[in-house]
Design a protein around this motif. Structure first.
Motif, PDB file in Angstrom:
ATOM      1  N   LYS A   1       0.851  -1.271  -0.041  1.00 17.96           N
ATOM      2  CA  LYS A   1       0.125  -0.032  -0.114  1.00 17.96           C
ATOM      3  C   LYS A   1       0.804   1.222   0.038  1.00 17.96           C
ATOM      4  O   LYS A   1       0.390   2.446   0.024  1.00 17.96           O
ATOM      5  N   ASN A   2       1.978   1.132   0.084  1.00 11.94           N
ATOM      6  CA  ASN A   2       3.014   2.175  -0.061  1.00 11.94           C
ATOM      7  C   ASN A   2       2.932   3.074   1.157  1.00 11.94           C
ATOM      8  O   ASN A   2       2.586   4.318   0.993  1.00 11.94           O
ATOM      9  N   THR A   3       2.500   2.481   2.136  1.00 14.29           N
ATOM     10  CA  THR A   3       2.050   3.316   3.587  1.00 14.29           C
ATOM     11  C   THR A   3       3.022   2.867   4.559  1.00 14.29           C
ATOM     12  O   THR A   3       3.600   1.567   5.018  1.00 14.29           O
ATOM     13  N   VAL A   4       3.475   4.007   5.384  1.00 12.83           N
ATOM     14  CA  VAL A   4       4.018   3.658   6.828  1.00 12.83           C
ATOM     15  C   VAL A   4       3.135   4.049   7.829  1.00 12.83           C
ATOM     16  O   VAL A   4       2.442   5.157   7.593  1.00 12.83           O
ATOM     17  N   TYR A   5       3.425   3.622   8.875  1.00 11.01           N
ATOM     18  CA  TYR A   5       2.308   3.950   9.961  1.00 11.01           C
ATOM     19  C   TYR A   5       2.887   4.180  11.199  1.00 11.01           C
ATOM     20  O   TYR A   5       4.067   3.439  11.625  1.00 11.01           O
ATOM     21  N   LEU A   6       2.416   5.015  12.143  1.00 11.35           N
ATOM     22  CA  LEU A   6       3.036   5.100  13.670  1.00 11.35           C
ATOM     23  C   LEU A   6       1.793   5.156  14.383  1.00 11.35           C
ATOM     24  O   LEU A   6       1.038   6.076  14.395  1.00 11.35           O
ATOM     25  N   GLN A   7       1.790   4.127  15.309  1.00 12.15           N
ATOM     26  CA  GLN A   7       0.938   3.855  16.391  1.00 12.15           C
ATOM     27  C   GLN A   7       1.511   4.465  17.666  1.00 12.15           C
ATOM     28  O   GLN A   7       2.519   4.045  18.000  1.00 12.15           O
ATOM     29  N   LEU A   8       0.792   5.432  18.213  1.00 15.26           N
ATOM     30  CA  LEU A   8       1.134   5.998  19.346  1.00 15.26           C
ATOM     31  C   LEU A   8      -0.020   5.898  20.268  1.00 15.26           C
ATOM     32  O   LEU A   8      -1.168   5.669  20.282  1.00 15.26           O
ATOM     33  N   ASN A   9       0.532   5.312  21.505  1.00 19.65           N
ATOM     34  CA  ASN A   9      -0.058   5.002  22.729  1.00 19.65           C
ATOM     35  C   ASN A   9       0.306   5.760  23.983  1.00 19.65           C
ATOM     36  O   ASN A   9       1.425   6.373  23.974  1.00 19.65           O
ATOM     37  N   SER A  10      -0.562   5.723  24.954  1.00 17.26           N
ATOM     38  CA  SER A  10      -0.237   6.357  25.935  1.00 17.26           C
ATOM     39  C   SER A  10       0.230   7.654  25.782  1.00 17.26           C
ATOM     40  O   SER A  10       1.015   8.070  26.367  1.00 17.26           O
ATOM     41  N   LEU A  11      -0.458   8.539  25.250  1.00 23.66           N
ATOM     42  CA  LEU A  11       0.231   9.815  24.629  1.00 23.66           C
ATOM     43  C   LEU A  11      -0.060  10.758  26.009  1.00 23.66           C
ATOM     44  O   LEU A  11      -0.666  10.812  26.835  1.00 23.66           O
ATOM     45  N   LYS A  12       0.925  11.564  25.979  1.00 21.63           N
ATOM     46  CA  LYS A  12       1.123  12.409  27.023  1.00 21.63           C
ATOM     47  C   LYS A  12       1.118  14.057  26.341  1.00 21.63           C
ATOM     48  O   LYS A  12       1.510  14.036  25.100  1.00 21.63           O
ATOM     49  N   PRO A  13       0.832  15.039  27.043  1.00 25.43           N
ATOM     50  CA  PRO A  13       0.876  16.277  26.528  1.00 25.43           C
ATOM     51  C   PRO A  13       2.323  16.760  25.808  1.00 25.43           C
ATOM     52  O   PRO A  13       2.075  17.506  24.966  1.00 25.43           O
ATOM     53  N   GLU A  14       3.206  16.146  26.209  1.00 25.23           N
ATOM     54  CA  GLU A  14       4.679  16.571  25.654  1.00 25.23           C
ATOM     55  C   GLU A  14       4.792  15.765  24.468  1.00 25.23           C
ATOM     56  O   GLU A  14       5.673  16.298  23.743  1.00 25.23           O
ATOM     57  N   ASP A  15       3.932  15.152  24.064  1.00 18.24           N
ATOM     58  CA  ASP A  15       3.783  14.455  22.633  1.00 18.24           C
ATOM     59  C   ASP A  15       3.125  15.482  21.488  1.00 18.24           C
ATOM     60  O   ASP A  15       3.255  15.139  20.374  1.00 18.24           O
ATOM     61  N   THR A  16       2.811  16.394  22.027  1.00 17.01           N
ATOM     62  CA  THR A  16       1.962  17.405  21.091  1.00 17.01           C
ATOM     63  C   THR A  16       3.086  17.967  20.005  1.00 17.01           C
ATOM     64  O   THR A  16       4.079  18.452  20.653  1.00 17.01           O
ATOM     65  N   ALA A  17       2.870  17.869  18.737  1.00 18.38           N
ATOM     66  CA  ALA A  17       3.888  18.402  17.919  1.00 18.38           C
ATOM     67  C   ALA A  17       3.202  18.217  16.338  1.00 18.38           C
ATOM     68  O   ALA A  17       2.265  17.298  16.587  1.00 18.38           O
ATOM     69  N   VAL A  18       3.992  18.580  15.523  1.00 18.57           N
ATOM     70  CA  VAL A  18       3.568  18.329  14.114  1.00 18.57           C
ATOM     71  C   VAL A  18       4.531  16.992  13.902  1.00 18.57           C
ATOM     72  O   VAL A  18       5.746  17.311  14.087  1.00 18.57           O
ATOM     73  N   TYR A  19       3.809  16.183  13.256  1.00 20.83           N
ATOM     74  CA  TYR A  19       4.589  14.814  13.105  1.00 20.83           C
ATOM     75  C   TYR A  19       4.841  14.538  11.320  1.00 20.83           C
ATOM     76  O   TYR A  19       3.847  14.815  10.679  1.00 20.83           O
ATOM     77  N   TYR A  20       6.098  14.370  11.101  1.00 25.09           N
ATOM     78  CA  TYR A  20       6.261  14.355   9.815  1.00 25.09           C
ATOM     79  C   TYR A  20       6.910  12.903   9.533  1.00 25.09           C
ATOM     80  O   TYR A  20       7.541  12.410  10.052  1.00 25.09           O
ATOM     81  N   CYS A  21       6.588  12.404   8.232  1.00 19.27           N
ATOM     82  CA  CYS A  21       7.337  11.399   7.777  1.00 19.27           C
ATOM     83  C   CYS A  21       8.206  11.498   6.853  1.00 19.27           C
ATOM     84  O   CYS A  21       8.247  12.523   6.200  1.00 19.27           O
ATOM     85  N   ALA A  22       9.403  10.709   6.575  1.00 18.22           N
ATOM     86  CA  ALA A  22      10.439  11.066   5.655  1.00 18.22           C
ATOM     87  C   ALA A  22      10.836   9.717   5.240  1.00 18.22           C
ATOM     88  O   ALA A  22      10.694   8.659   5.622  1.00 18.22           O
ATOM     89  N   ALA A  23      11.386   9.899   3.812  1.00 18.21           N
ATOM     90  CA  ALA A  23      11.890   8.542   3.244  1.00 18.21           C
ATOM     91  C   ALA A  23      13.348   8.946   2.707  1.00 18.21           C
ATOM     92  O   ALA A  23      13.842   9.966   2.383  1.00 18.21           O
ATOM     93  N   GLY A  24      14.143   7.835   2.886  1.00 14.24           N
ATOM     94  CA  GLY A  24      15.449   7.727   2.426  1.00 14.24           C
ATOM     95  C   GLY A  24      16.107   6.738   2.090  1.00 14.24           C
ATOM     96  O   GLY A  24      15.337   5.646   2.264  1.00 14.24           O
ATOM     97  N   SER A  25      17.136   6.731   0.966  1.00 13.31           N
ATOM     98  CA  SER A  25      17.631   5.573   0.219  1.00 13.31           C
ATOM     99  C   SER A  25      18.436   4.676   1.066  1.00 13.31           C
ATOM    100  O   SER A  25      18.649   3.575   0.348  1.00 13.31           O
TER     101      SER A  25
END
Length: 123
Positions: free
Chosen positions: A76-100
């Motif tokens: 599916k050309n998809t990568v996932y990030l499962q975030l559990n037990s989230l804390k206020p300090e996890d607040t952010a903009v989340y970016y994915c990146a690709a490298g060869s």
């Protein structure tokens, strides 16, 4: 060229969960190692997790280890990030990146970046 599009962010209460997705298009898929980074207001970009192109190998930042799982579905050309037990300090903009080259922890090692998805954790 690879285009990356993140989704799945939102507002969640502390101790809640979210699953972020990153869909790759263009010259896609199994050729790239993938990673997630995040950036909170006024802070530097921070490594969260990375996964090898096969999906067999992963690594995580110490700050999230045990609470976060990175995975990928190459069909599916998809990568996932499962975030559990989230804390206020996890607040952010989340970016994915690709490298060869490798599933590095350093952002400068990645060639392509998405636009980001906002995750806000309320206390």
């Amino acid at each position: 060229q690879v285009q990356l599009a993140e989704s799945g962010g939102g507002l969640v209460q502390a101790w809640g969960s979210l699953r972020l997705s990153c869909v790759a298009s263009g010259r896609t898929g199994t050729s790239y190692h993938m990673a997630w980074f995040r950036q909170a207001p006024g802070k530097d970009r921070e490594f969260v997790g990375a996964i090898s192109r096969s999906g067999v190998n992963t690594q995580y930042a110490a700050s999230v280890k045990g609470r976060v799982t990175i995975s990928r579905d190459n069909a599916k050309n998809t990568v996932y990030l499962q975030l559990n037990s989230l804390k206020p300090e996890d607040t952010a903009v989340y970016y994915c990146a690709a490298g060869s080259s490798y599933y590095y922890t350093e952002g400068r090692r990645y060639d392509y970046w998405g636009q980001g998805t906002q995750v806000t954790v309320s206390s």
